[in-house]
Structures are given as C-alpha cells and as structure tokens.
Design a protein around this motif. Structure first.
Motif, PDB file in Angstrom:
ATOM      1  N   ILE A   1      -1.424  11.984   2.713  1.00 28.18           N
ATOM      2  CA  ILE A   1      -2.443  12.092   4.012  1.00 28.18           C
ATOM      3  C   ILE A   1      -3.047  13.339   3.788  1.00 28.18           C
ATOM      4  O   ILE A   1      -4.423  13.565   4.003  1.00 28.18           O
ATOM      5  N   TRP A   2      -2.426  14.633   3.388  1.00 28.10           N
ATOM      6  CA  TRP A   2      -3.040  15.880   3.407  1.00 28.10           C
ATOM      7  C   TRP A   2      -4.128  15.652   2.070  1.00 28.10           C
ATOM      8  O   TRP A   2      -4.964  16.038   2.128  1.00 28.10           O
ATOM      9  N   TRP A   3      -3.923  14.911   1.023  1.00 30.03           N
ATOM     10  CA  TRP A   3      -4.658  14.957  -0.062  1.00 30.03           C
ATOM     11  C   TRP A   3      -5.776  13.881   0.176  1.00 30.03           C
ATOM     12  O   TRP A   3      -6.953  14.182   0.045  1.00 30.03           O
ATOM     13  N   LEU A   4      -5.748  13.068   1.079  1.00 29.41           N
ATOM     14  CA  LEU A   4      -6.966  12.123   1.394  1.00 29.41           C
ATOM     15  C   LEU A   4      -7.861  12.984   2.668  1.00 29.41           C
ATOM     16  O   LEU A   4      -8.808  12.678   2.459  1.00 29.41           O
ATOM     17  N   VAL A   5      -7.150  13.962   3.446  1.00 35.23           N
ATOM     18  CA  VAL A   5      -8.021  14.705   4.106  1.00 35.23           C
ATOM     19  C   VAL A   5      -8.771  15.692   3.280  1.00 35.23           C
ATOM     20  O   VAL A   5     -10.166  15.809   3.614  1.00 35.23           O
ATOM     21  N   LEU A   6      -8.030  16.137   2.270  1.00 30.29           N
ATOM     22  CA  LEU A   6      -9.040  17.242   1.382  1.00 30.29           C
ATOM     23  C   LEU A   6      -9.942  16.058   0.585  1.00 30.29           C
ATOM     24  O   LEU A   6     -11.190  17.031   0.568  1.00 30.29           O
TER      25      LEU A   6
ATOM     26  N   PHE B   1      -5.548   5.202   5.856  1.00 32.17           N
ATOM     27  CA  PHE B   1      -5.460   6.107   7.170  1.00 32.17           C
ATOM     28  C   PHE B   1      -4.278   5.076   8.031  1.00 32.17           C
ATOM     29  O   PHE B   1      -3.491   5.608   8.724  1.00 32.17           O
ATOM     30  N   ARG B   2      -4.669   3.768   8.249  1.00 30.03           N
ATOM     31  CA  ARG B   2      -3.935   3.011   8.997  1.00 30.03           C
ATOM     32  C   ARG B   2      -2.670   2.897   8.682  1.00 30.03           C
ATOM     33  O   ARG B   2      -1.663   2.804   9.510  1.00 30.03           O
ATOM     34  N   ALA B   3      -2.578   2.494   7.399  1.00 34.03           N
ATOM     35  CA  ALA B   3      -1.092   2.055   6.803  1.00 34.03           C
ATOM     36  C   ALA B   3      -0.099   3.239   6.943  1.00 34.03           C
ATOM     37  O   ALA B   3       0.822   3.237   6.962  1.00 34.03           O
ATOM     38  N   THR B   4      -0.632   4.562   6.708  1.00 34.80           N
ATOM     39  CA  THR B   4      -0.023   5.768   6.585  1.00 34.80           C
ATOM     40  C   THR B   4       0.422   6.349   7.944  1.00 34.80           C
ATOM     41  O   THR B   4       1.461   7.067   8.102  1.00 34.80           O
ATOM     42  N   LEU B   5      -0.485   6.269   8.767  1.00 34.12           N
ATOM     43  CA  LEU B   5      -0.516   6.922  10.137  1.00 34.12           C
ATOM     44  C   LEU B   5      -0.100   6.189  11.125  1.00 34.12           C
ATOM     45  O   LEU B   5       0.579   6.734  12.006  1.00 34.12           O
ATOM     46  N   VAL B   6      -0.479   4.978  11.308  1.00 33.59           N
ATOM     47  CA  VAL B   6      -0.478   4.343  12.567  1.00 33.59           C
ATOM     48  C   VAL B   6       0.243   2.855  12.791  1.00 33.59           C
ATOM     49  O   VAL B   6       0.374   2.397  13.735  1.00 33.59           O
ATOM     50  N   ASP B   7       0.357   2.381  11.489  1.00 36.60           N
ATOM     51  CA  ASP B   7       1.101   0.983  11.399  1.00 36.60           C
ATOM     52  C   ASP B   7       2.769   1.012  11.190  1.00 36.60           C
ATOM     53  O   ASP B   7       2.991   1.954  10.368  1.00 36.60           O
ATOM     54  N   PRO B   8       3.336   0.550  12.325  1.00 34.76           N
ATOM     55  CA  PRO B   8       4.714   0.564  12.489  1.00 34.76           C
ATOM     56  C   PRO B   8       5.301  -0.244  10.819  1.00 34.76           C
ATOM     57  O   PRO B   8       6.495   0.203  10.410  1.00 34.76           O
ATOM     58  N   ARG B   9       4.640  -1.029  10.445  1.00 33.80           N
ATOM     59  CA  ARG B   9       4.999  -1.664   9.173  1.00 33.80           C
ATOM     60  C   ARG B   9       5.009  -0.734   7.812  1.00 33.80           C
ATOM     61  O   ARG B   9       5.390  -0.831   6.913  1.00 33.80           O
ATOM     62  N   GLY B  10       3.860   0.454   8.160  1.00 32.99           N
ATOM     63  CA  GLY B  10       3.853   1.623   6.997  1.00 32.99           C
ATOM     64  C   GLY B  10       4.550   2.733   7.482  1.00 32.99           C
ATOM     65  O   GLY B  10       5.712   2.715   7.879  1.00 32.99           O
ATOM     66  N   SER B  11       4.163   3.888   7.047  1.00 30.65           N
ATOM     67  CA  SER B  11       4.884   5.111   7.251  1.00 30.65           C
ATOM     68  C   SER B  11       4.720   5.711   8.924  1.00 30.65           C
ATOM     69  O   SER B  11       5.755   6.417   9.286  1.00 30.65           O
ATOM     70  N   ASN B  12       3.812   4.969   9.437  1.00 31.17           N
ATOM     71  CA  ASN B  12       3.655   5.590  11.152  1.00 31.17           C
ATOM     72  C   ASN B  12       3.693   6.915  11.119  1.00 31.17           C
ATOM     73  O   ASN B  12       4.050   7.411  12.312  1.00 31.17           O
ATOM     74  N   LEU B  13       3.290   7.696  10.423  1.00 27.08           N
ATOM     75  CA  LEU B  13       3.529   9.056  10.496  1.00 27.08           C
ATOM     76  C   LEU B  13       2.505   9.908  11.565  1.00 27.08           C
ATOM     77  O   LEU B  13       3.429  10.740  12.282  1.00 27.08           O
TER      78      LEU B  13
ATOM     79  N   HIS C   1       0.648  -1.292  -0.058  1.00 26.58           N
ATOM     80  CA  HIS C   1       0.206  -0.033   0.019  1.00 26.58           C
ATOM     81  C   HIS C   1       0.822   1.190  -0.023  1.00 26.58           C
ATOM     82  O   HIS C   1       0.675   2.224  -0.787  1.00 26.58           O
ATOM     83  N   GLN C   2       1.869   1.339   0.752  1.00 20.81           N
ATOM     84  CA  GLN C   2       2.752   2.413   0.919  1.00 20.81           C
ATOM     85  C   GLN C   2       3.646   2.733  -0.468  1.00 20.81           C
ATOM     86  O   GLN C   2       3.795   3.743  -0.992  1.00 20.81           O
ATOM     87  N   MET C   3       3.963   1.750  -1.000  1.00 18.22           N
ATOM     88  CA  MET C   3       4.803   1.657  -2.276  1.00 18.22           C
ATOM     89  C   MET C   3       3.888   2.389  -3.568  1.00 18.22           C
ATOM     90  O   MET C   3       4.246   3.047  -4.228  1.00 18.22           O
ATOM     91  N   TYR C   4       2.846   1.651  -3.147  1.00 21.97           N
ATOM     92  CA  TYR C   4       1.437   2.113  -4.170  1.00 21.97           C
ATOM     93  C   TYR C   4       1.247   3.606  -4.027  1.00 21.97           C
ATOM     94  O   TYR C   4       1.055   4.389  -5.267  1.00 21.97           O
TER      95      TYR C   4
END
Length: 452
Positions: A423-428, A389-401, A268-271
């Motif tokens: 994540i900015w685009w996703l909130v927009l 949201f999960r993969a980008t923000l809170v999952d340590p296997r992802g960006s964990n931003l 997902h993060q590569m995508y």
C-alpha cells in the motif's frame, strides 16, 4: 395441497381434507420420534398448513426434544427447532424463546465437550458456542432481562473468545511448491541501479504490475465452471485473535458471484505478496543503496504532484519517507488515513458529492469503501486500482489493513508485511505517475496507467 388451493372454491373441500390428513400424519410421526416429522413440519410451516394447530404441534415437538429419540441427538435438537418455529407461528413468543434457550444450552454443552477429551478441538468447540450465542440473540431483550440471562450470555461470550483464541493454535501450515523469484528480483534491482534519483524513482514504481481485476475474475469464473469440491462448503476467514471476520457461503446459484468475488480478493492478496517479495522489496533495497530519498526530497515531489491534495504534502512526504527507511508501521499510520482524503478531494474536484444526509439533517462524510465505488464510477481510477485499494485496505476477505489499523487491531507484522509495503508503494505510484507520464511524453486517456 398447492394445486388444491390454487383452484379456489372448486377444490376447497379437497384442500381441507388434505390439510386434515397432513395434520394427523404430523402428530403420529412426531409421537414416534420419526425424522420424517421434521421434513413434514417444515413443509407445512412453509405452506402455512394448519396454522390454527400450531400450538399443539409445538407442544408435541417440545416433548420430543429432550428425549433423544432413536434417530439420535441431532434429530432431538431439530425437534426443538421445529417446536420453536411452531410456537412463533402460534404467537407464543415466550415459549419460542424457551426453545431457543434450550437449543443454546445444548450447543454450549456440546462445545464444552469438544474442548476436552482425546478428540478435543477448540475450533469445533468455538463453532458450537457461536451457535449458542446466535440462539440467545434470537430471544427478546425483555425475555432475557426477566429471567436474568444476560450474565449467562456474557459467560458464553467469554468462553467463546477463549476457545476462538485457542483455535488459532490448531492451524497447521500448508506448504505448496516453491517458486524461484531470483530472476525477477535481479531485473527489479537492475531497473533502478545506476540512475539519477528521479528516473530511479520512476522505474521503481514500474517494477511491478497492478493485478488485473478482469483477469482474476475470469480465472476464477473458469475454475468454478470446471468444478471445485472446496466451494461446495462455506468457509470462515479468521483473524489472528481467533475472531471470525467474514463468512463465505457455499457455492449455489444465488451465491456464485459472491464466491467468485471472495476468491478474487484472496488471489489478489497472494499475488501482491509475490510482487513485494520478488520485485518491490529488492528494488527498494537497491534504490536505498544508491540514493537517500529524504522527507525533503519527497516534499518537493508532493508539492509538484497534482495527485496530492493541497495542504497534505507534509503528511504524504513523512509517510513515504518512512517507507524508504523500512518503517512501514509509521508509513501505514500516516499514509492510509490520507488515502481517504485523496479520493475525497479529487471526487469533489469533479463535482461529486462525498457526503450522505442523515435523517436528522446532518451530513456525514463517506468512508473509503463508498469513496472507491464513486471513484471507479466516475473513472477517477480503473477497476484494477480500485481492487488494489479495496482488497488491501477495507475488505475483510483481504488484508483489511485500513479498518484494522484505525480500530487498533493491526499487528506490527501486518503493517511491516506485504500489505503494508504494497500500500505504501501504491501510494508512491499514485503520487509519481504524473511525473512518469511527463517523462514519457504526451499520453492519451487510455495510457494514463503504467503498462504491466
């Protein structure tokens, strides 16, 4: 032995005889330093055979540990491990802790050895020191305090941090085949050019699809069915500072779903990295050339959007405006904390309880990860949005931003990179989807999301 025990009184004497034979054989094999003693020892501990002799077995194996028998130093350390477990079985916790410290110091010595010399590797050295710290943690606090070992543990931790940070310098860049995103970028730019501000914004949130959680899961399920050598081994996810953020287990029947979920997050993060480079960033450049999307414009949109919680319009507008100025460090710090409140507000609107009750009667607000579970369960969002949201923000296997940002661990290039932009685009996207649905006419519940 298991059969003899299961038949009860009729085979009681047989079970006793077998126990005596196994006990005798373990003593002989241990005295010879035979590696088979380790296999037999573990089997006997698992089946609780001869527990009354545990102390004697432990003493024999503790003697073999430092001698480094013909089977090599690996066997030596395994004898110490078995001695520790037998001491634990015998209730001799201090002696068990002695074995743990011996194992820890052996790991430290191996780590220091691997950090120097012609075949040095800080990555391997850090791994050995990690094992040493784990061994120290097996001992009781009172044991370490009595023997003044806390300072020694602190020294090992400092050395481990040093090796971990140096290990990141050993990583080599692996490059695969390149992809030409020119056509995709040109199509994204064309979708927002020559339009009024609001239609351009609505097209902007449609330039990239939301990755499908179901498709990613099925893809990796099929890949695992075909077989992959890489999955036979566990792997560690390491931060830029050398910290191990997450460990993915080796593929086994009981870890299969865990391994698949890890691959889904990584893919997902590569995508989204490709989506940002190929569509979102080019469209944002084209949009910014023709329109000035200011904080005031965004504030008006936020006040009219049912997605934005009342009273939070100013913060959303400021965070989104920073993104249109390509300041994603500011946008991340403003918008990401509001995502949590966004879900909390809409869940409460549906009557969902967003707090947990502690034992002392105090209520604690749930954080983003459990809120995402609740939002998916009550169909506030679908599985694709939840994964994004999960993969980008809170999952340590992802960006964990989100977690890195709120704990001061986020680097500037992370917020300004694909994760921060996405994540900015996703909130927009979440803010403007109600306007998009209005402009597209009435839609049923199944069409509440943008089409890919």
């Amino acid at each position: 032995m298991t059969l003899a025990r299961s038949l009860g009184k009729t085979t009681f004497e047989t079970a006793q005889d077998l126990e005596a034979q196994l006990s005798h054989r373990l003593r002989l094999l241990t005295a010879e330093g035979d590696i088979l003693a380790l296999m037999l020892s573990r089997m006997m501990m698992r089946l609780r055979i001869a527990p009354t002799e545990a102390s004697d077995f432990a003493d024999l194996m503790a003697v073999q540990g430092p001698t480094e028998p013909a089977k090599g130093p690996l066997g030596s350390l395994q004898f110490l491990e078995c001695a520790r477990d037998w001491y634990q079985t015998a209730g001799l916790s201090d002696r068990a802790d002695d074995m743990s410290i011996a194992l820890a110091e052996a790991a430290v010595a191996k780590g220091i050895e691997r950090a120097s010399g012609a075949s040095s590797s800080y990555m391997v050295a850090a791994h050995h020191l990690e094992k040493a710290i784990q061994q120290y943690r097996r001992t009781s606090h009172s044991y370490r305090k009595e023997r003044a070992l806390e300072s020694r543990l602190a020294d090992i931790r400092r050395l481990h941090r040093d090796y971990s940070q140096r290990a990141t310098e050993e990583f080599e860049r692996i490059e695969g085949r390149s992809f030409d995103l020119t056509e995709i970028a040109e199509a994204a730019e064309a979708s927002v050019k020559g339009k009024e501000a609001l239609p351009a914004l609505l097209n902007f949130i449609a330039v990239a699809p939301i990755p499908s959680a179901e498709q990613l899961t099925e893809m990796h399920r099929e890949r695992l069915a075909e077989g992959s050598i890489a999955d036979l081994f566990g792997r560690s996810i390491i931060t830029n500072g050398g910290r191990i953020a997450y460990k993915v287990p080796a593929l086994a029947e009981d870890s299969k779903e865990h391994v698949i979920a890890s691959h889904v997050v990584t893919s997902h993060q590569m995508y989204i990295g490709g989506l940002v480079q190929g569509a979102i960033a080019p469209a944002l450049r084209a949009l910014s050339e023709e329109h000035s999307i200011t904080k005031e414009v965004l504030y008006e949109l936020c006040t009219q959007s049912p997605a934005v919680p009342p009273g939070r319009e100013t913060i959303f507008a400021m965070g989104l405006a920073a993104g249109f100025e390509w300041d994603f460090i500011t946008s991340s710090h403003l918008v990401i904390p509001q995502i949590e409140n966004f879900f909390r507000f809409h869940l409460k609107s549906q009557g969902v309880i967003t707090t947990s009750l502690d034992q002392d009667g105090t209520e604690t607000e749930k954080t983003l990860s459990p809120l995402l579970d609740l939002a998916k369960d009550c169909q506030l969002i679908d599985a694709d949005i939840e994964l994004a949201f999960r993969a980008t923000l809170v999952d340590p296997r992802g960006s964990n931003l989100r977690n890195d940002l709120l704990h001061g661990l986020s680097e500037p290039h992370t917020a300004n990179g694909a994760a921060g932009i996405y994540i900015w685009w996703l909130v927009l996207y979440m803010v403007l989807v109600p306007f998009w649905t209005r402009s597209s006419g009435e839609m049923d519940d199944s069409d509440s999301r943008l089409p890919p």
